[in-house]
Design a protein around this motif. Structure first.
Motif, PDB file in Angstrom:
ATOM      1  N   PRO A   3      47.734  23.196  23.730  1.00 17.18           N
ATOM      2  CA  PRO A   3      46.462  24.491  23.163  1.00 17.18           C
ATOM      3  C   PRO A   3      45.225  24.667  23.592  1.00 17.18           C
ATOM      4  CG  PRO A   3      47.008  22.190  21.777  1.00 17.18           C
ATOM      5  CD  PRO A   3      47.724  22.366  23.186  1.00 17.18           C
ATOM      6  N   PHE A   4      44.574  24.341  24.276  1.00 19.57           N
ATOM      7  CA  PHE A   4      43.310  24.516  25.597  1.00 19.57           C
ATOM      8  C   PHE A   4      43.003  25.568  26.065  1.00 19.57           C
ATOM      9  CE2 PHE A   4      44.735  19.927  25.158  1.00 19.57           C
ATOM     10  CZ  PHE A   4      43.817  19.783  24.547  1.00 19.57           C
ATOM     11  N   ILE A   5      44.132  26.706  26.707  1.00 22.09           N
ATOM     12  CA  ILE A   5      43.608  27.675  26.525  1.00 22.09           C
ATOM     13  C   ILE A   5      44.390  28.968  25.781  1.00 22.09           C
ATOM     14  CG2 ILE A   5      42.725  27.128  29.433  1.00 22.09           C
ATOM     15  CD1 ILE A   5      45.603  28.215  30.400  1.00 22.09           C
ATOM     16  N   ALA A   6      44.659  28.561  24.599  1.00 21.61           N
ATOM     17  CA  ALA A   6      45.672  29.482  23.819  1.00 21.61           C
ATOM     18  C   ALA A   6      45.910  30.099  24.643  1.00 21.61           C
ATOM     19  CB  ALA A   6      44.891  30.119  23.096  1.00 21.61           C
ATOM     20  N   GLN A   7      47.383  30.091  25.131  1.00 21.01           N
ATOM     21  CA  GLN A   7      48.472  30.676  26.460  1.00 21.01           C
ATOM     22  C   GLN A   7      49.661  30.883  26.070  1.00 21.01           C
ATOM     23  OE1 GLN A   7      47.762  33.516  28.604  1.00 21.01           O
ATOM     24  NE2 GLN A   7      45.551  32.951  27.184  1.00 21.01           N
ATOM     25  N   GLY A   8      50.094  29.505  24.780  1.00 22.75           N
ATOM     26  CA  GLY A   8      51.334  29.471  24.115  1.00 22.75           C
ATOM     27  C   GLY A   8      52.605  31.164  23.710  1.00 22.75           C
ATOM     28  N   GLN A  62      46.005  23.761  34.328  1.00 18.50           N
ATOM     29  CA  GLN A  62      45.082  24.313  33.584  1.00 18.50           C
ATOM     30  C   GLN A  62      44.756  24.145  32.207  1.00 18.50           C
ATOM     31  OE1 GLN A  62      44.090  28.732  33.933  1.00 18.50           O
ATOM     32  NE2 GLN A  62      41.355  28.150  33.776  1.00 18.50           N
ATOM     33  N   SER A  63      45.524  24.085  31.648  1.00 15.85           N
ATOM     34  CA  SER A  63      45.612  23.399  30.606  1.00 15.85           C
ATOM     35  C   SER A  63      45.196  21.918  30.515  1.00 15.85           C
ATOM     36  CB  SER A  63      46.994  24.012  29.413  1.00 15.85           C
ATOM     37  OG  SER A  63      46.585  23.669  28.087  1.00 15.85           O
ATOM     38  N   TYR A  64      46.066  21.323  31.300  1.00 14.63           N
ATOM     39  CA  TYR A  64      46.477  19.519  31.161  1.00 14.63           C
ATOM     40  C   TYR A  64      44.998  19.099  31.147  1.00 14.63           C
ATOM     41  CZ  TYR A  64      47.379  15.070  32.303  1.00 14.63           C
ATOM     42  OH  TYR A  64      46.756  13.785  32.626  1.00 14.63           O
ATOM     43  N   LEU A  65      43.838  19.844  32.544  1.00 19.69           N
ATOM     44  CA  LEU A  65      43.152  19.540  32.652  1.00 19.69           C
ATOM     45  C   LEU A  65      42.193  19.783  31.501  1.00 19.69           C
ATOM     46  CD1 LEU A  65      43.062  20.970  36.556  1.00 19.69           C
ATOM     47  CD2 LEU A  65      42.631  18.550  36.114  1.00 19.69           C
ATOM     48  N   LEU A  66      41.821  20.920  30.834  1.00 21.04           N
ATOM     49  CA  LEU A  66      41.117  21.010  29.992  1.00 21.04           C
ATOM     50  C   LEU A  66      40.753  20.612  29.091  1.00 21.04           C
ATOM     51  CD1 LEU A  66      41.009  25.131  30.146  1.00 21.04           C
ATOM     52  CD2 LEU A  66      39.261  23.403  30.242  1.00 21.04           C
ATOM     53  N   GLY A  67      42.082  19.703  28.317  1.00 20.64           N
ATOM     54  CA  GLY A  67      42.313  19.330  27.459  1.00 20.64           C
ATOM     55  C   GLY A  67      42.084  17.784  27.509  1.00 20.64           C
ATOM     56  N   LYS A  68      42.087  17.000  28.880  1.00 15.73           N
ATOM     57  CA  LYS A  68      41.795  15.188  29.421  1.00 15.73           C
ATOM     58  C   LYS A  68      40.701  15.578  29.695  1.00 15.73           C
ATOM     59  CE  LYS A  68      43.804  12.426  31.514  1.00 15.73           C
ATOM     60  NZ  LYS A  68      44.518  11.618  30.290  1.00 15.73           N
ATOM     61  N   MET A  69      39.779  16.804  29.675  1.00 14.95           N
ATOM     62  CA  MET A  69      38.119  16.678  29.893  1.00 14.95           C
ATOM     63  C   MET A  69      37.763  16.602  28.805  1.00 14.95           C
ATOM     64  SD  MET A  69      36.273  19.736  32.200  1.00 14.95           S
ATOM     65  CE  MET A  69      36.662  20.890  31.344  1.00 14.95           C
TER      66      MET A  69
END
Length: 103
Positions: A3-8, A62-69
């Motif tokens: 859900p980190f970039i709200a694109q689902g 992109q979503s994974y990297l934002l979540g990990k960060m």
């Protein structure tokens, strides 16, 4: 899709449009014999996968990297995520500008 970039939700709508377009291209109007319809559907799905795979890989990365960060306490991991984000996703809102074309 995380859900980190709200694109689902928007990605699923894009999937529906692209899949409908691929199926429409492969459908033969007036063919009631049914011969070859399985092959045509398989070709439509292959076309759909080829079109959608790069987009979804990019969104997921992109979503994974934002979540990990956001989730890691390690400053080194955060730094690596930022470096990858800068290298791979220079324009931060590019994921919102996708045109799946018309049916």
């Amino acid at each position: 899709m995380t859900p980190f970039i709200a694109q689902g939700g928007s990605a699923s709508l894009e999937d529906a449009v692209v899949l409908a377009r691929c199926l429409a291209r492969k459908t033969v109007v007036g063919d009631i014999s049914g011969r070859g319809s399985k092959v045509m559907v398989e070709e439509a799905f292959d076309e759909y996968l080829n079109e959608r795979k790069p987009r979804l890989l990019r969104l997921s990365s992109q979503s994974y990297l934002l979540g990990k960060m956001n989730e890691t306490p390690s400053k080194f991991i955060k730094f690596l995520c930022i470096v990858f984000m800068v290298i791979l996703f220079r324009e931060s809102h590019s994921h919102t500008r996708y045109d799946c074309a018309s049916l």
